[in-house]
Design a protein around this motif. Structure first.
Motif, PDB file in Angstrom:
ATOM      1  N   ASN A  81       0.831  -1.196   0.000  1.00  0.00           N
ATOM      2  CA  ASN A  81       0.000   0.000   0.000  1.00  0.00           C
ATOM      3  C   ASN A  81       0.872   1.255   0.000  1.00  0.00           C
ATOM      4  N   GLY A 101       0.498  -3.052   4.713  1.00  0.00           N
ATOM      5  CA  GLY A 101      -0.312  -1.870   4.965  1.00  0.00           C
ATOM      6  C   GLY A 101       0.457  -0.576   4.771  1.00  0.00           C
ATOM      7  N   PRO A 102      -0.287   0.536   4.674  1.00  0.00           N
ATOM      8  CA  PRO A 102       0.349   1.834   4.428  1.00  0.00           C
ATOM      9  C   PRO A 102       1.284   2.246   5.565  1.00  0.00           C
ATOM     10  N   THR A 104       4.267   1.455   6.204  1.00  0.00           N
ATOM     11  CA  THR A 104       5.172   0.452   6.756  1.00  0.00           C
ATOM     12  C   THR A 104       6.599   0.785   6.354  1.00  0.00           C
ATOM     13  N   TRP A 135       0.685 -11.046   6.200  1.00  0.00           N
ATOM     14  CA  TRP A 135      -0.077  -9.788   6.211  1.00  0.00           C
ATOM     15  C   TRP A 135       0.571  -8.885   7.247  1.00  0.00           C
ATOM     16  N   GLY A 137       0.196  -5.198   8.946  1.00  0.00           N
ATOM     17  CA  GLY A 137      -0.722  -4.077   9.122  1.00  0.00           C
ATOM     18  C   GLY A 137      -0.033  -2.742   8.877  1.00  0.00           C
ATOM     19  N   GLY A 138      -0.815  -1.692   8.889  1.00  0.00           N
ATOM     20  CA  GLY A 138      -0.288  -0.355   8.646  1.00  0.00           C
ATOM     21  C   GLY A 138       0.610   0.153   9.755  1.00  0.00           C
ATOM     22  N   ALA A 156      -1.068  -3.846  13.236  1.00  0.00           N
ATOM     23  CA  ALA A 156      -0.758  -2.443  12.949  1.00  0.00           C
ATOM     24  C   ALA A 156      -0.017  -1.813  14.122  1.00  0.00           C
TER      25      ALA A 156
END
Length: 188
Positions: A81, A101-102, A104, A135, A137-138, A156
Motif C-alpha cells: 500500500n 499496509g500503508p 510500513t 499480512w 498491518g499499517g 498495525a
C-alpha cells in the motif's frame, strides 16, 4: 570489493562512495518518475527497472520510497500500500501473496552504539525476509535482520525487532507473540 559490495556483504562501508552514489541516484530518478505517474503500465515498467526483481502480478501504490531498489525482490501477487519506505542497504525479500499496509517501514540499515563510529556515519546492514502469505498491518516498522515466517500476521503499529515464526500473530512495541494462527483459521 566496492563499497556497494561491502554494504551488501554486511560490512562497514562508505555510504558516500561513487559506487553507492550511482545506484542511489538511479533509484532517486526512477522514484521521482514512479511517484509522479498515474499511468499504471508506465509505473510497472519503471518498477521493473528499479527493483532487483518484481513480479508483474504485484502492485505497489505511490508514494513509494527506497534508497537503492536493486536490493529489493518482490514475489507474485503481492500488494504494498501507499507510503512504504525501504532502507535497503541489505537485501529486502518479500514473498508471494504478501499484503503490506500503508506507512510500513523496512530498515535493513543501522548504526553503531559507539558514538565515535556514528560521527563518521558508520552503517551496517542486515537483510529482511518476509515469507509467503504474510499480512503486515499499517504503520509497522521491521528492523534489520528480521525474517517474518510464512502465513504470519503483524498487527498495525508494531515494531518487529526479532524473527517471527510461521503461522503467528505478533503485535506491539516491541512485537511479541499474541498467539499462534490455527489451522482452521488458515482457510482450505
Amino acid at each position: 570489493m566496492t563499497e556497494f559490495e561491502k554494504m551488501l556483504a554486511g560490512d562497514e562501508f562508505d555510504g558516500g562512495s561513487e559506487s553507492i552514489n550511482q545506484v542511489r541516484q538511479n533509484a532517486a530518478d526512477l522514484l521521482q518518475a514512479i511517484n509522479g505517474s498515474t499511468d499504471d503500465r508506465h509505473r510497472s515498467e519503471l518498477f521493473q527497472q528499479l527493483m532487483g526483481s518484481m513480479s508483474e502480478s504485484s502492485i505497489i501504490r505511490s508514494p513509494f520510497y527506497c534508497e537503492f531498489g536493486k536490493t529489493i525482490s518482490i514475489g507474485e501477487k503481492t500488494f504494498l500500500n501507499m507510503n512504504i519506505t525501504m532502507l535497503d542497504g541489505a537485501k529486502i525479500t518479500i514473498g508471494n501473496n504478501v499484503l503490506v499496509g500503508p506507512n510500513t517501514q523496512f530498515y535493513s540499515a543501522s548504526h553503531d552504539l559507539n558514538y565515535l563510529k556514528r560521527r563518521s556515519w558508520a552503517t551496517h546492514c542486515a537483510p529482511i525476509i518476509v515469507e509467503d502469505d504474510v499480512w503486515i498491518g499499517g504503520n509497522v516498522v521491521i528492523n534489520q535482520g528480521v525474517t517474518i515466517g510464512a502465513r504470519s500476521v503483524i498487527a498495525a503499529n508494531s515494531v518487529v525487532n526479532s524473527n517471527v515464526p510461521p503461522d503467528s500473530l505478533y503485535g506491539g512495541t516491541p512485537a511479541k507473540l499474541i498467539r499462534k494462527i490455527h489451522e482452521n483459521e488458515q482457510g482450505s
